[in-house]
Design a protein around this motif. Structure first.
Motif, mmCIF file in Angstrom:
data_model
loop_
_atom_site.group_PDB
_atom_site.id
_atom_site.type_symbol
_atom_site.label_atom_id
_atom_site.label_comp_id
_atom_site.label_asym_id
_atom_site.label_seq_id
_atom_site.Cartn_x
_atom_site.Cartn_y
_atom_site.Cartn_z
ATOM 1 N N TRP A 1 0.811 -1.217 0.000
ATOM 2 C CA TRP A 1 0.000 0.000 0.000
ATOM 3 C C TRP A 1 0.847 1.271 0.000
ATOM 4 O O TRP A 1 0.334 2.358 -0.259
ATOM 5 C CB TRP A 1 -0.868 0.051 1.253
ATOM 6 N N ALA A 2 2.097 1.153 0.368
ATOM 7 C CA ALA A 2 2.860 2.358 0.752
ATOM 8 C C ALA A 2 3.481 3.091 -0.436
ATOM 9 O O ALA A 2 4.084 4.144 -0.261
ATOM 10 C CB ALA A 2 3.928 1.990 1.784
ATOM 11 N N GLY A 3 3.331 2.551 -1.673
ATOM 12 C CA GLY A 3 3.960 3.167 -2.840
ATOM 13 C C GLY A 3 3.766 4.673 -2.984
ATOM 14 O O GLY A 3 4.709 5.391 -3.298
ATOM 15 N N PRO A 4 2.524 5.187 -2.753
ATOM 16 C CA PRO A 4 2.319 6.622 -2.978
ATOM 17 C C PRO A 4 3.181 7.538 -2.102
ATOM 18 O O PRO A 4 3.222 8.733 -2.348
ATOM 19 C CB PRO A 4 0.823 6.806 -2.658
ATOM 20 N N HIS A 5 3.861 6.989 -1.089
ATOM 21 C CA HIS A 5 4.715 7.911 -0.305
ATOM 22 C C HIS A 5 5.909 8.410 -1.137
ATOM 23 O O HIS A 5 6.598 9.329 -0.712
ATOM 24 C CB HIS A 5 5.155 7.300 1.040
ATOM 25 N N HIS A 6 6.104 7.834 -2.322
ATOM 26 C CA HIS A 6 7.111 8.387 -3.238
ATOM 27 C C HIS A 6 6.558 9.585 -4.010
ATOM 28 O O HIS A 6 7.280 10.220 -4.759
ATOM 29 C CB HIS A 6 7.554 7.323 -4.245
ATOM 30 N N LEU A 7 5.271 9.857 -3.842
ATOM 31 C CA LEU A 7 4.612 10.892 -4.642
ATOM 32 C C LEU A 7 3.874 11.893 -3.766
ATOM 33 O O LEU A 7 2.855 12.439 -4.161
ATOM 34 C CB LEU A 7 3.634 10.229 -5.626
ATOM 35 N N LEU A 8 4.386 12.118 -2.545
ATOM 36 C CA LEU A 8 3.737 13.101 -1.681
ATOM 37 C C LEU A 8 3.948 14.505 -2.248
ATOM 38 O O LEU A 8 4.984 14.790 -2.825
ATOM 39 C CB LEU A 8 4.309 13.023 -0.262
ATOM 40 N N TYR A 9 2.957 15.347 -2.064
ATOM 41 C CA TYR A 9 3.004 16.733 -2.574
ATOM 42 C C TYR A 9 3.160 16.760 -4.099
ATOM 43 O O TYR A 9 3.798 17.649 -4.649
ATOM 44 C CB TYR A 9 4.141 17.537 -1.937
ATOM 45 N N THR A 10 2.648 15.735 -4.785
ATOM 46 C CA THR A 10 2.657 15.803 -6.242
ATOM 47 C C THR A 10 1.215 15.921 -6.709
ATOM 48 O O THR A 10 0.304 16.140 -5.910
ATOM 49 C CB THR A 10 3.257 14.535 -6.880
ATOM 50 N N ALA B 1 -4.901 9.227 -2.165
ATOM 51 C CA ALA B 1 -3.885 8.204 -2.409
ATOM 52 C C ALA B 1 -2.597 8.551 -1.659
ATOM 53 O O ALA B 1 -1.935 7.681 -1.090
ATOM 54 C CB ALA B 1 -3.622 8.068 -3.902
ATOM 55 N N GLN B 2 -2.255 9.849 -1.644
ATOM 56 C CA GLN B 2 -1.078 10.276 -0.891
ATOM 57 C C GLN B 2 -1.233 9.936 0.589
ATOM 58 O O GLN B 2 -0.309 9.419 1.224
ATOM 59 C CB GLN B 2 -0.867 11.785 -1.034
ATOM 60 N N SER B 3 -2.411 10.231 1.131
ATOM 61 C CA SER B 3 -2.627 9.986 2.554
ATOM 62 C C SER B 3 -2.558 8.492 2.875
ATOM 63 O O SER B 3 -2.009 8.099 3.899
ATOM 64 C CB SER B 3 -3.979 10.542 2.991
ATOM 65 N N ILE C 1 -1.368 -9.621 -1.316
ATOM 66 C CA ILE C 1 -0.598 -8.515 -1.923
ATOM 67 C C ILE C 1 -1.384 -7.789 -3.007
ATOM 68 O O ILE C 1 -1.008 -6.693 -3.421
ATOM 69 C CB ILE C 1 0.771 -8.984 -2.480
ATOM 70 N N LEU C 2 -2.447 -8.393 -3.493
ATOM 71 C CA LEU C 2 -3.193 -7.725 -4.565
ATOM 72 C C LEU C 2 -4.112 -6.629 -4.033
ATOM 73 O O LEU C 2 -4.395 -5.653 -4.716
ATOM 74 C CB LEU C 2 -4.022 -8.754 -5.350
ATOM 75 N N ILE C 3 -4.562 -6.800 -2.776
ATOM 76 C CA ILE C 3 -5.574 -5.881 -2.243
ATOM 77 C C ILE C 3 -5.127 -4.417 -2.328
ATOM 78 O O ILE C 3 -5.795 -3.576 -2.923
ATOM 79 C CB ILE C 3 -5.917 -6.251 -0.791
ATOM 80 N N GLY C 4 -3.952 -4.137 -1.753
ATOM 81 C CA GLY C 4 -3.503 -2.743 -1.676
ATOM 82 C C GLY C 4 -3.405 -2.084 -3.038
ATOM 83 O O GLY C 4 -3.897 -0.968 -3.254
ATOM 84 N N GLY C 5 -2.780 -2.795 -3.989
ATOM 85 C CA GLY C 5 -2.604 -2.222 -5.321
ATOM 86 C C GLY C 5 -3.940 -1.939 -5.985
ATOM 87 O O GLY C 5 -4.154 -0.873 -6.571
ATOM 88 N N LEU C 6 -4.868 -2.888 -5.848
ATOM 89 C CA LEU C 6 -6.163 -2.721 -6.508
ATOM 90 C C LEU C 6 -6.937 -1.544 -5.920
ATOM 91 O O LEU C 6 -7.520 -0.749 -6.653
ATOM 92 C CB LEU C 6 -6.981 -4.009 -6.375
ATOM 93 N N VAL C 7 -6.917 -1.431 -4.594
ATOM 94 C CA VAL C 7 -7.672 -0.353 -3.963
ATOM 95 C C VAL C 7 -7.162 1.011 -4.417
ATOM 96 O O VAL C 7 -7.927 1.957 -4.587
ATOM 97 C CB VAL C 7 -7.604 -0.465 -2.419
ATOM 98 N N GLN C 8 -5.858 1.116 -4.639
ATOM 99 C CA GLN C 8 -5.322 2.420 -5.038
ATOM 100 C C GLN C 8 -5.468 2.674 -6.542
ATOM 101 O O GLN C 8 -5.689 3.795 -6.972
ATOM 102 C CB GLN C 8 -3.849 2.522 -4.627
ATOM 103 N N MET C 9 -5.325 1.601 -7.338
ATOM 104 C CA MET C 9 -5.286 1.833 -8.782
ATOM 105 C C MET C 9 -6.668 1.975 -9.403
ATOM 106 O O MET C 9 -6.876 2.851 -10.227
ATOM 107 C CB MET C 9 -4.548 0.689 -9.461
#
Lengths: 272, 705
Positions: free
Chosen positions: B252-261, B267-269, B502-510
């Motif tokens: 789930w944590a991928g978007p922390h590479h994109l904070l303030y973008t 998704a950032q939160s 592992i699929l849950i987090g990606g699907l919820v965000q994408m």
């Protein structure tokens, strides 16, 4: 020896707790409406101070516990200490005495590797479920109760505050502008202006202001009007279509400061 | 009970070990060169194949997929056979896996310097190589699961859980992030654009760190650390909790590479919230590792193997605490785009991956060659010089990152940027870059000492291809005391469950980001690139400009004052791929368009230091002599249209005409300043692209309440 290890562990734990607490406070400090810049620096500062404070506290705390006077006191405090540490290790750190290990060994072995049936350390559970709660509060704060400010809201506040400050400065006459600017001819101003020219303008106008990418500033022609007031305007707002960038965000427009001296230099090169 | 006789395949382990060491040396050497380029531009060697933008991806790919990749396979092929009490499923598949993987590495080492790149970090390789990777990965997966299915041990040990999760997840990550439309052999466009591409890429990038650099290594730690220390694993229950929570939360944590973008706020939160929750699951591995050494600390003093492992596990603990801290928005506001991140990843890479690999090699090679380590003294020397190297690497980068960020953000009392000239903040870092290169040299010297030590060890020993052993067959008893024990004897179900987790987090965000329109508000003034700009953009990608220049102005006053209006999601809808970048070695380029005249770019690309004295950017001589390949325009326009970019039907036929028209305009403008250059040179296309950047919404005033 054993006591030493336990003390060290306790020390590590307290330090860790300090870091956790301070970082948690930093987490929610995002809602402050002060300009973000100053706030961020202060937060970082607070975190560092918090950690240092706790480290010091621990350094003082542990030796203090070891300074009883009489033999009686020594044994009494040792017992108390053992009790305290026992409680700490038992309840929070959750370490079993190493002698008890045999009874914890699980039956199976994998290529000679065995596993112990130790409990998950309680402090680990505190940390884990603690961060889960923090994460939930975090989401609620920003997206349900909307008490936290999202990036663009932070930005609008920041720009708004800066605009207020700028208005104040303009009102107080701290800035010069294209109507109040006047030509200076003293050698000091000229050489200061030259330095700014060398640092910023050479890439386009050439080292001797003879022009390369940008136009020649030493001949008698002025494309955008001569005279200090016109030159000031050209530098301040730029001529974006022709590639001259606006310098108003880069040069200090305070009285007698850089921007003015630069104008003096630029316009002084040819007859105004 | 009757014992079955069989043998372990040691040859494949040794081959992967040799590849690990070899590619490790190569990857780190390239790292050292790119580190030097940052303070001595002459080290770009004045040719296109060794310029920073092209070989920085070579360094990251070499150390991640060649060095760490081979080390993973070395460790898995050794431990899996022994944990399953079975030889590898198929010697042939082992061989195909080994040579296939080395082929991929060689392909990468050839194509990246040649400029064939997708620009997506750690996924730079072009589509034919992507397919090869997928195939080799499937071979590995079959070989691994085949071995697990024919095991003689009833339950799978915790190390195998981590191997399974890694193999499954890497396959998912690689395939989803590599869905791209080929427009020629070795050139493709990702199907995702802008914000969506960024989300997918950092879901991949973040979890490549998780499931390539972390979980397989945790598996290795769970085998080699207790073996080397001869101690039982501290807590089986902790293994279960931290394994499942780690693989679930990490994704789930991928978007922390994109904070303030320009990524949607929710998704950032989520990225931040899940990063906070990641601390404990990550630390579970460290605690289990360090507490396993409880009662064996006297051995640590003696054994270089354990010393390497202790530092590795500690570095892991530090990096996984720092990661969540960097995900807090106010810390990220300072750290992102700076060398702080470079420091952070190298604590992980040099400390965790590097040192654990060295520990394993020092333990494994003497066993494979049935001898003792040639020199404990040299191994100890390696340990100390390596540790020193890490310190000398990390400290200057932390220092530099914070210094530069504060300089970027500093305003004068009058509300003007204190350091308006970006270059000023770069020049400040030069001494730190030099110190970092010294740290890297120390670390590299240690590796060379290790190579010598291991070669000597091999020479004095006797290698045995097939290690004979015996074990009783697995009893078909399926009664289990606990639910998890039940699962541990069912590898298929185990793999399936970890895939679901592992699929849950990606699907919820994408899914919402792709399907809900309000996440990417459209801007009517944003238009597709002209053919010349599109070609210029591909040159930008080929030269790897995105390695040093971001195209993402964050919503801070210090950035909008410096660069212009902050970036909006709708601006990137035609960007296949997105080019937001992750590091600002040079300034942001999102609003570069029309900021300087064409002539400025012309001179600047030819000789950056003539225009900006002190600049560390390499010169791009070859763009002035190479002709633009207009033969690809048609297929590129067609490809983009397939991906949803609204080029009119039939436009591809007249695209080159339009391209030349625009190129001529630029050359005519240059001619006014006595620059004679032909319109068909690559530099013209690049200038066209740079002049377009961010201009679609330029001039719109920022929203102030």
């Amino acid at each position: 020896m054993n006591l030493k290890i336990k003390n060290t562990l306790k020390f590590l734990f307290l330090t860790f707790a300090a870091v956790m607490i301070s970082s948690a406070s930093a987490l929610f400090a995002q809602t402050v409406t002060e300009p973000v810049q100053a706030e961020m620096n202060m937060n970082t500062y607070y975190i560092i101070m918090f950690v240092i404070f706790f480290l010091l506290l621990n350094l003082i705390f542990i030796p203090l516990m070891k300074s009883p006077k009489t033999a009686e006191e020594i044994s009494a405090s040792a017992i108390a200490q053992k009790k305290l540490i026992g409680v700490l290790t038992g309840k929070i750190i959750g370490l079993q005495p190493i002698e008890a290990e045999k009874s914890l060994l699980l039956d199976e072995d994998y290529d000679g590797i065995q596993e112990l049936d130790n409990n998950i350390p309680p402090w680990f559970n505190i940390l884990f479920y603690g961060t889960v709660i923090i994460a939930i509060i975090y989401m609620l704060n920003f997206h349900v109760f909307k008490t936290g400010k999202l990036p663009f809201q932070e930005y609008n506040d920041e720009v708004f505050a800066a605009q207020l400050q700028r208005d104040e400065l303009i009102k107080s006459g701290a800035f010069i502008n294209e109507t109040t600017v006047e030509l200076l001819n003293d050698p000091e101003s000229l050489s200061a202006g030259k330095q700014i020219f060398l640092a910023n303008c050479v890439p386009c106008h050439g080292e001797n202001a003879g022009g390369t990418v940008g136009p020649n500033l030493t001949d008698q022609f002025w494309i955008h009007g001569g005279g200090i007031k016109n030159v000031f305007k050209t530098i301040k707002y730029g001529v974006p279509v022709k590639g001259m960038i606006a310098w108003q965000n880069q040069f200090n427009p305070k009285k007698n400061a850089a921007g003015w001296k630069l104008c003096t230099f630029a316009s002084g090169n040819k007859s105004c | 009970m009757e014992m079955e006789k069989f043998s372990y395949d040691n040859r494949i382990v040794r081959n992967f070990a040799i590849a690990t060491v070899l590619w490790g040396v190569v990857g780190m050497l390239v790292g050292l060169i790119v580190a030097t380029q940052l303070f001595a531009p002459v080290m770009n060697f004045a040719n296109q194949y060794t310029s920073f933008g092209r070989i920085r991806p070579l360094h990251t790919n070499a150390v991640i997929f060649a060095f760490v990749g081979n080390a993973i396979f070395m460790g898995i092929y050794y431990s899996l056979q022994r944990l399953c009490k079975a030889r590898m499923f198929s010697d042939l598949l082992s061989k195909i896996h080994f040579w296939g993987w080395q082929l991929i590495i060689v392909c990468a080492a050839v194509t990246l310097p040649l400029g064939f790149t997708t620009s997506k970090e750690y996924a730079e390789l072009e589509w034919p190589i992507d397919i090869l990777i997928a195939l080799v990965w499937v071979v590995f997966a079959i070989n691994m699961f085949g071995t697990i299915f024919k095991r003689r041990e009833k339950h799978m040990y915790v190390a195998i859980w981590f191997y399974i999760a890694s193999v499954v997840t890497i396959a998912v990550l690689h395939i989803v992030n590599s869905i791209e439309l080929p427009v020629s052999f070795l050139k493709s466009y990702p199907v995702y654009a802008g914000v969506q591409d960024a989300l997918v890429q950092w879901w991949y990038g973040h979890n490549a760190v998780a499931f390539f650099l972390t979980t397989p290594y945790l598996g290795l730690m769970y085998y080699f650390l207790p073996k080397a220390a001869n101690r039982p694993i501290y807590s089986y229950r902790l293994s279960i909790l931290h394994f499942w929570s780690l693989i679930f939360i990490y994704i789930w944590a991928g978007p922390h590479h994109l904070l303030y973008t320009a990524l949607p706020d929710w998704a950032q939160s989520l990225g931040t919230a899940f990063s906070i929750m990641l601390i404990a699951p990550s630390w579970g591995g460290m605690i289990n590792g360090l507490l396993t050494l409880r009662g064996a600390w006297d051995k640590v003093r003696e054994s270089p193997v354990l010393k390497f492992m202790v530092v590795a596990v500690t570095a892991y603990g530090m990096a996984t605490f720092e990661g969540p801290m960097l995900s807090l928005k106010n810390v990220n506001a300072i750290a992102h785009f700076t060398d702080w991140i470079v420091a952070h990843v190298h604590v992980g890479a040099l400390g965790w991956n590097g040192f654990l690999t060295f520990g394993i090699l020092y333990w494994l090679i003497p066993r494979l060659y049935r001898t003792d380590l040639y020199s404990n003294k040299l191994a100890n020397f390696h340990f100390w010089i390596g540790t020193l190297g890490i310190v000398f690497y990390a400290v200057p980068m932390y220092w530099g990152g914070i210094t530069q960020s504060l300089m970027w953000k500093q305003f004068t009392p009058e509300g003007i940027l204190q350091y308006p000239n970006f270059l000023e903040t770069v020049v400040k870092l030069i001494p730190l870059y030099i110190t970092r290169a010294i740290g890297g040299t120390l670390y590299f010297a240690g590796v060379l000492v290790m190579v010598y030590n291991l070669v000597k060890t091999a020479k004095q020993g006797q290698f045995e291809d097939n290690e004979a052993t015996e074990a009783p067959p697995m009893i078909g008893d399926h009664s289990a005391q606990t639910k998890h024990k039940w699962l541990e004897s069912r590898p298929g179900k185990f793999a399936l469950l970890s895939a679901v987790v592992i699929l849950i987090g990606g699907l919820v965000q994408m899914i919402p980001t792709f399907l809900i329109k309000s996440n990417i508000p459209t801007i009517s003034s944003v238009k597709p690139y002209t053919p010349l700009e599109l070609q210029g953009r591909d040159i930008y990608i080929r030269e790897g400009c995105n390695n040093c220049h971001s195209q993402m102005i964050r919503p801070f006053r210090s950035e909008t004052e410096r660069y212009g209006e902050y970036s909006k999601a709708g601006e990137f809808v035609y960007d296949h791929p997105f080019l937001w970048g992750s590091k600002r070695t040079g300034p942001d380029l999102q609003r570069e368009g029309k900021k300087y005249p064409n002539l400025w770019h012309f001179y600047h690309m030819a000789d950056p230091r003539a225009i900006s004295p002190g600049s560390i950017m390499p010169a791009y001589d070859w763009l002035f002599t190479q002709e633009l390949n207009t033969g690809s325009t048609e297929s590129k326009i067609n490809g983009m249209r397939t991906l949803g970019v609204p080029y009119a039907d039939g436009f591809e036929k007249s695209a080159n005409e339009e391209l030349m028209k625009q190129a001529n305009e630029i050359t005519q403008d240059l001619a006014k300043n006595d620059i004679r250059v032909e319109s068909n040179k690559e530099i013209i296309a690049l200038i066209a692209y740079l002049q377009r950047l961010g201009t679609d919404i330029k001039g719109e005033s920022p929203v102030i309440k």
